[in-house]
Design an enzyme around this catalytic site. Structure first.
Site, mmCIF file in Angstrom:
data_model
loop_
_atom_site.group_PDB
_atom_site.id
_atom_site.type_symbol
_atom_site.label_atom_id
_atom_site.label_comp_id
_atom_site.label_asym_id
_atom_site.label_seq_id
_atom_site.Cartn_x
_atom_site.Cartn_y
_atom_site.Cartn_z
ATOM 1 N N CYS A 1 -3.377 2.927 -5.453
ATOM 2 C CA CYS A 1 -2.642 3.773 -4.509
ATOM 3 C C CYS A 1 -1.248 4.112 -5.021
ATOM 4 O O CYS A 1 -0.723 5.200 -4.758
ATOM 5 C CB CYS A 1 -2.573 3.112 -3.128
ATOM 6 S SG CYS A 1 -1.812 1.468 -3.118
ATOM 7 N N HIS B 1 0.861 -1.180 0.000
ATOM 8 C CA HIS B 1 0.000 0.000 0.000
ATOM 9 C C HIS B 1 0.897 1.230 0.000
ATOM 10 O O HIS B 1 1.823 1.328 0.798
ATOM 11 C CB HIS B 1 -0.926 0.011 1.214
ATOM 12 C CG HIS B 1 -1.856 1.174 1.215
ATOM 13 N ND1 HIS B 1 -2.851 1.311 0.272
ATOM 14 C CD2 HIS B 1 -1.918 2.268 2.003
ATOM 15 C CE1 HIS B 1 -3.497 2.449 0.494
ATOM 16 N NE2 HIS B 1 -2.950 3.046 1.537
#
Length: 183
Positions: free
Chosen positions: A128, A33
């Protein structure tokens, strides 16, 4: 006893060294992430409606096969909450050698301008990682998305080849059986 620092100790050392505009990668089990470090222990990232950047986010908004989902938006969050027990690392070096990064204030400005916006999510090209690369370099790239697309393509290709081989074998057997009965 191990000489390795705990994840919390490691992340604290990283947090002490981070500069505004740095890319922070939180190492999840299956994926990474990505977020932009804003400063003062805050990050800006693409996350689920509930602020989650873990499996709950991807179970509800993951859009493989190129279908865009609208269930994620750009949010500011606490470093520790986003880390959620996962190891973090600074990831500037990956693309800094390829593209010149923007000035830190411009990176933060680009990220802050998108806070609250529902920009959707796409596993391959709107994730992301593309968000942080757009903010830092002005480039929409995702090595992780490219890898996922490659794996999906390889998997589909493998299935197609396997099915073709099965059909070929079936047709070949039918021809052999037909030749035996006509002789």
């Amino acid at each position: 006893m191990s000489d390795q620092p705990s994840i919390r100790e490691h992340n604290q050392r990283l947090l002490d060294k981070l500069e505004p505009g740095d890319i922070v990668v939180f190492e999840r089990r299956v994926y990474d992430h990505h977020a932009i470090y804003k400063g003062d222990g805050k990050v800006i990232h693409r996350a689920g409606d509930d602020g989650a950047s873990g499996w709950s986010h991807h179970n509800s908004t993951c859009s493989g096969y190129g279908v865009l989902s609208d269930k994620s938006k750009i949010q500011e969050g606490d470093f520790w909450k986003v880390a959620n027990g996962c190891r973090a690392r600074n990831n500037n070096a990956e693309l800094d050698c390829k593209y010149p990064p923007r000035e830190p204030k411009d990176i933060i400005k680009a990220a802050e301008a998108r806070i609250g916006k529902r920009e959707g999510f796409n596993l391959f090209n709107n994730n992301c990682e593309t968000f942080v690369n757009e903010c830092r370099y002005g480039k929409s790239e995702s090595a992780q998305g490219d890898l996922a697309e490659l794996c999906l393509t390889a998997g589909v290709t493998t299935v197609v080849v396997w099915v073709a081989a099965l059909i070929g074998r079936f047709v070949s057997r039918n021809r052999i059986e037909k030749n035996k009965t006509t002789q």
